[in-house]
Design an enzyme around this catalytic site. Structure first.
Site, PDB file in Angstrom:
ATOM      1  N   TYR A  54       0.841  -1.200   0.000  1.00  0.00           N
ATOM      2  CA  TYR A  54       0.000   0.000   0.000  1.00  0.00           C
ATOM      3  C   TYR A  54       0.879   1.255   0.000  1.00  0.00           C
ATOM      4  CZ  TYR A  54      -3.757   3.252   0.995  1.00  0.00           C
ATOM      5  OH  TYR A  54      -4.648   4.289   0.913  1.00  0.00           O
ATOM      6  N   SER A  88      -6.382   1.073  -4.385  1.00  0.00           N
ATOM      7  CA  SER A  88      -6.489   2.485  -4.069  1.00  0.00           C
ATOM      8  C   SER A  88      -5.114   3.131  -4.245  1.00  0.00           C
ATOM      9  CB  SER A  88      -7.040   2.654  -2.655  1.00  0.00           C
ATOM     10  OG  SER A  88      -7.495   3.948  -2.445  1.00  0.00           O
ATOM     11  N   ASP A  95     -17.636   3.906  -7.715  1.00  0.00           N
ATOM     12  CA  ASP A  95     -16.531   4.348  -6.865  1.00  0.00           C
ATOM     13  C   ASP A  95     -16.476   5.874  -6.907  1.00  0.00           C
ATOM     14  OD1 ASP A  95     -14.238   4.830  -5.461  1.00  0.00           O
ATOM     15  OD2 ASP A  95     -13.001   3.373  -6.532  1.00  0.00           O
ATOM     16  N   HIS A 108     -15.662   1.705  -3.828  1.00  0.00           N
ATOM     17  CA  HIS A 108     -14.231   1.644  -3.549  1.00  0.00           C
ATOM     18  C   HIS A 108     -13.831   0.376  -2.794  1.00  0.00           C
ATOM     19  CE1 HIS A 108     -10.385   3.595  -3.712  1.00  0.00           C
ATOM     20  NE2 HIS A 108     -10.210   3.497  -2.420  1.00  0.00           N
TER      21      HIS A 108
END
Length: 721
Positions: free
Chosen positions: A486, A566, A649, A684
Site C-alpha cells: 500500500y 487504491s 466508486d 471503492h
C-alpha cells in the site's frame, strides 16, 4: 486513533495456470477514441487523449459503451482461465464460516454484527445480557435484490433503547442516516441525507450530531468535489431541514469538520482538518452549558500541526493521544476547569507508535504497533503499567471500547491463518474469555507466518510478512508469490485473515505483505519517508521486496505477481512502469492513475497531503515523473495486468482506471494482456456483497495464477475435521 478518510481498498488473493501462458490470447482490444486534448503545463506539453473517459458512465453513452465492450472482452478471457472454477469454489468455502463483529454494550443490551457465512451483508443483532437470546435487529440483505445495499455505521443510544445507523448503497461513500426503536423495530422520524466521511454521535437520548456536505448539483453526486463539510445537530422527530448548524467554516470550504461526544455525554469534540493527514484543529462544546444561545464553541487547539484524538474524560479532565512533541504518539490530559495550566503527560512516547487508546472503567488500554503487529497494555489513568494483554502470536487486535462505569471491554484478534476471534476482557482482573470463535474448514497450524526484514535501495530496513503452507516453507521450494503493498496515508498494514489469500497459499503459493514506507507502521517518520517528494521511496521499497523474494528463493523469477488497491493501485501502476521486467502479473485495484488531475474529483482534493499539489510546479514535476497514466513505456514487455474498478466508486473515480487501461492497450507491451474488469453497483471496496467479493477475488486469483505458473488444481490442503 482517528484515521484519515482515504482508506486502503480490501485486499484479495490470487493463483493460477495449468496450460502454457501463451495458450490463451486476448485478440483485438476494443477500439478507444483518442481525443485531441493537449495542455501546456509549466512549459511542458502534456497530452490527455482519453480525457473523455473521465465522464460518469451513468451520464455518457460513449463511456457506457466503452465499459460494456471492455467487460465483454475481459469476461471472455476470464472464462477461459483454467483455475477460475477452483478458486471460485475454494474461496467460497473459505468465506463460509460464522463471523462476528465486536460487541457494543449499552444499558443491558449488546449489539453486534453476525454473518452466518455466505450472507451478502452482515445483519445486526441485539441481545439482553451476555447470556440472553440474540435477535436480528437489522437485516440489510432484505434491502436490495442484488445485495449491494449495506449497513454501514451504527451507534446505540446511551441507554440502548434506540439505534442510529447509516445505509450505503452500491458502494458509494454517501450515507443515508436513520434511527430505529430497538424494542419495536420501528423507525423514529425520517432520513438524513448527503452525509459522507462522518461520525455519528448521540447527544443524550434526544438527538445526534453528524457531518454533511451541501446537496450536489443534479448528476454530480459521484464526481463533484466535496467542499463545505459542516456539523449539524438533529433532534429526533424533526425534519432534516430543521437541523441546527453546530459548526461550519464557510471561509475555508476545503476543511473537513466532524464531531464526537464523550461517553458520559458531557463534551462534544469537533475536529477540523484540511486533508488526509492527522493534523487537526480542536474545538469543544460543553454540552452541560447549552442554553438558548445554542452551541458555544470553545477553542482548544489552533493550527493544523498535530494529531489530537480524544480518548475519554473524567469530569472536566479530557484525555487525548497526540503526536505533538512525540512523532510516535503519547497520551496527555487537560483540565477544562483550568485550561491555562496546559497539558499533562500521562503516557510518554516509546519506541513503538501508539495505534489506539481507550478508557474502560478507571483504566487506559493502550495499543501499540511492534514491527507491524499488535500489542496492548492496561494502564492506570496516571499512566502506570498494570499488565500486558496476551495475544496468540503475530496478528492484529482491534476494539477495546467501553465505558467509565464498567470494567468490560471486547476486542478482536486475527492473523493471516486465523479469522477474527472476539474476546471479552475484564480490565480489573485481567480475565480474558472468548465471546465468539469461528469454526473453519482448515487447520491454522498447516500454515506458517513469518516476518523477515530486507534492505531497500537506500539501505532502509523494511519488514515483510511471508505466509506459506508449512510443507512448502519446509521444502525451501521457490513458488509463485503474490506480493501486496500500500505505502501511503499513514495507513499501517497488519496481519489479517483473507479467504482469497489463504486460497492462494493453499494452492501452493506464497503470500507476502510488505510494510513499505508511506504507511504508519513506524510513526510519522515512516509516513513522511514515503510521501510528497519522498514518494519514490515507496516504489523503491516495493521493487526491493520483489528482488529480495527472488534472491532468497521464495519465488522464481517468472513467478512474482503484485497487487494493491487504491493508493496501492497507484503503487502497482508505478512499479509496472519502472520495472516491468521484475513482475509476471499484477492487479491494480481502484487505483489513482492520473496524478496530474486526481484533485479534480470528489475526495481527491484531500490527497494533496500525501501526493502534493498538481498546480504547484515543484510538486507537479514529481507527480509527472511517476504518474502511471503518463509513464507507460512503449515497445516494452509488460507484466499481465488486470485493472479492477467499479462504476460507483466515488472515492477514486473509475476514470482513473479507464484512462490508464486505454493508454496501456494503445501501446505495444508484448504478448501478455492488459485488461480491465469493471464491477457494477459497487464502489471503492466497502459494502461489497459477499457473492460479488467471491466472484471478483476468483477472477483476479485465476488471472494472476495463470501468469505466474501456479496450478492450485494439483495442490491444496485438505479440509480438517
Amino acid at each position: 486513533m482517528t484515521r484519515n478518510l482515504f482508506a486502503a481498498a480490501a485486499a484479495i488473493a490470487i493463483i493460477a495456470p495449468a496450460a502454457s501462458a501463451q495458450d490463451l490470447t486476448v485478440g483485438e482490444y476494443p477500439e478507444t477514441r483518442q481525443g485531441d486534448v493537449v495542455e501546456t503545463i509549466f512549459g511542458e506539453e502534456v497530452a490527455d487523449p482519453y480525457r473523455w473517459l473521465e465522464d460518469d458512465v451513468r451520464n455518457n453513452e460513449e463511456v457506457a459503451d466503452w465499459v460494456q465492450r471492455q467487460n465483454a472482452l475481459t469476461d471472455n478471457y476470464l472464462d477461459m482461465l483454467p483455475a477460475r472454477d477452483w478458486f471460485s469454489e475454494r474461496i467460497g468455502e473459505l468465506f463460509d464460516y460464522e463471523r462476528f463483529g465486536i460487541p457494543t454494550a449499552r444499558g443491558d443490551r449488546y449489539f453486534y454484527n453476525r454473518n452466518s457465512g455466505l450472507q451478502n451483508q452482515s445483519p445486526l443483532y441485539v441481545q439482553d445480557g451476555l447470556t440472553g437470546e440474540r435477535r436480528v435487529l437489522i437485516d440489510p440483505n432484505e434491502w436490495a435484490d442484488d445485495g449491494a445495499t449495506a449497513l454501514a455505521g451504527w451507534v446505540p443510544s446511551p441507554d440502548g433503547s434506540k439505534l442510529l445507523y447509516s445505509v450505503q448503497d452500491g458502494g458509494s461513500d454517501w450515507r443515508i442516516v436513520r434511527v430505529l426503536d430497538v424494542e419495536t423495530g420501528e423507525h423514529i422520524g425520517g432520513e438524513i441525507r448527503w452525509v459522507k466521511f462522518s461520525g455519528l454521535s448521540w447527544v443524550g437520548e434526544e438527538g445526534f450530531v453528524y457531518s454533511r456536505f451541501p446537496e450536489p448539483e443534479e448528476g454530480e453526486d459521484f464526481q463533484a468535489l466535496n467542499l463545505n463539510q459542516s456539523v449539524y445537530y438533529h433532534a429526533l422527530g424533526t425534519d432534516q431541514a430543521a437541523d441546527q448548524l453546530v459548526y461550519a467554516t464557510p471561509d475555508a470550504p476545503e476543511r473537513n469538520n466532524f464531531a464526537g461526544t464523550s461517553e458520559d455525554g458531557r463534551w462534544m469534540t469537533i475536529l477540523s482538518s484540511t486533508g488526509t493527514d492527522s493534523r487537526y484543529e480542536v474545538n469543544l462544546v460543553d454540552l452541560d452549558a447549552r442554553d438558548e444561545n445554542g452551541w458555544r464553541i470553545i477553542p482548544l487547539v489552533e493550527g493544523f500541526d498535530h494529531s489530537w484524538d480524544q480518548i475519554g474524560n473524567v469530569g472536566s479532565t479530557l484525555y487525548f493521544t497526540t503526536n505533538h512533541e512525540a512523532p510516535l504518539y503519547r497520551i496527555v490530559s487537560i483540565d477544562m476547569d483550568n485550561p491555562q495550566a496546559g497539558w499533562t503527560e500521562i503516557v510518554a512516547e516509546r519506541d513503538q507508535p501508539i495505534a489506539g487508546a481507550s478508557m474502560v472503567g478507571d483504566h487506559l488500554i493502550v495499543e501499540y504497533l511492534e514491527d507491524a503487529s499488535s500489542s496492548a497494555y492496561v494502564m492506570t489513568l496516571d499512566g502506570e503499567l498494570v499488565r500486558e494483554i496476551e495475544f496468540a502470536g503475530l496478528g492484529s487486535a482491534g476494539g477495546f471500547g467501553g465505558s467509565a462505569d464498567s470494567n468490560e471491554t471486547f476486542y478482536s484478534f486475527s492473523s493471516f491463518n486465523r479469522p477474527s476471534t472476539i474476546y471479552r476482557y475484564d480490565v480489573a482482573t485481567g480475565e480474558n474469555t472468548i465471546f465468539a470463535a469461528p469454526e473453519v474448514g482448515f487447520d491454522p497450524e498447516d500454515f506458517v507466518v513469518e516476518q523477515r526484514f530486507y534492505e531497500s535501495l537506500d539501505g532502509t530496513r523494511v519488514p515483510m510478512f511471508i505466509v506459506r503452507r508449512a510443507d512448502v516453507a519446509a521444502s525451501g521450494e521457490a513458488v509463485p508469490t503474490l506480493l501486496y503493498g500500500y505505502g501511503g496515508f499513514d495507513i499501517s498494514l497488519t496481519p489479517g485473515f483473507s479467504p482469497s489469500r489463504l486460497a492462494w497459499v493453499e494452492g501452493g503459493g506464497a503470500f507476502v505483505m510488505a510494510n513499505i514506507r508511506g504507511g504508519g507502521e513506524y510513526g510519522r517518520a515512516w509516513h513522511d519517508g514515503g510521501r510528497r517528494a519522498n514518494k519514490q521511496n515507496v516504489f523503491d521499497d516495493f521493487i526491493a521486496a520483489g528482488e529480495f523474494l527472488i534472491s532468497e528463493g521464495v519465488t522464481p523469477e517468472d513467478g512474482l505477481a503484485i497487487q494493491g488497491g487504491s493508493n496501492g493501485g497507484l503503487l502497482v501502476g508505478a512499479v509496472a512502469n519502472q520495472r516491468p521486467d521484475l513482475f509476471s502479473a499484477g492487479n491494480a485495484a481502484v487505483g489513482v492513475m492520473d496524478m496530474l488531475r486526481f484533485d479534480q474529483f470528489t475526495a481527491g482534493r484531500y490527497w494533496v497531503d500525501d501526493y502534493g499539489y498538481p498546480d504547484r510546479e515543484e510538486d507537479w514535476r514529481i507527480l509527472r515523473a511517476y504518474s502511471p497514466y503518463h509513464n507507460i513505456q512503449p515497445d516494452t514487455d509488460y507484466p499481465a495486468l488486470l485493472v479492477t474498478t467499479a462504476d460507483t466508486d466515488d472515492r477514486v473515480v473509475p476514470g482513473h482506471s479507464f484512462k490508464y487501461t486505454a493508454a496501456l492497450q494503445a501501446e505495444n507491451l508484448g504478448e501478455r494482456p492488459q485488461l480491465i474488469r469493471i464491477e457494477t453497483r459497487a464502489g471503492h471496496g466497502s459494502g461489497k456483497p459477499t457473492d460479488k467479493a467471491i466472484e471478483e477475488a476468483s477472477d483476479i486469483a485465476a488471472f494472476l495464477a495463470y501468469w505466474t505458473g501456479l496450478n492450485p488444481q494439483d495442490e491444496g490442503v485438505q479440509e480438517s475435521d
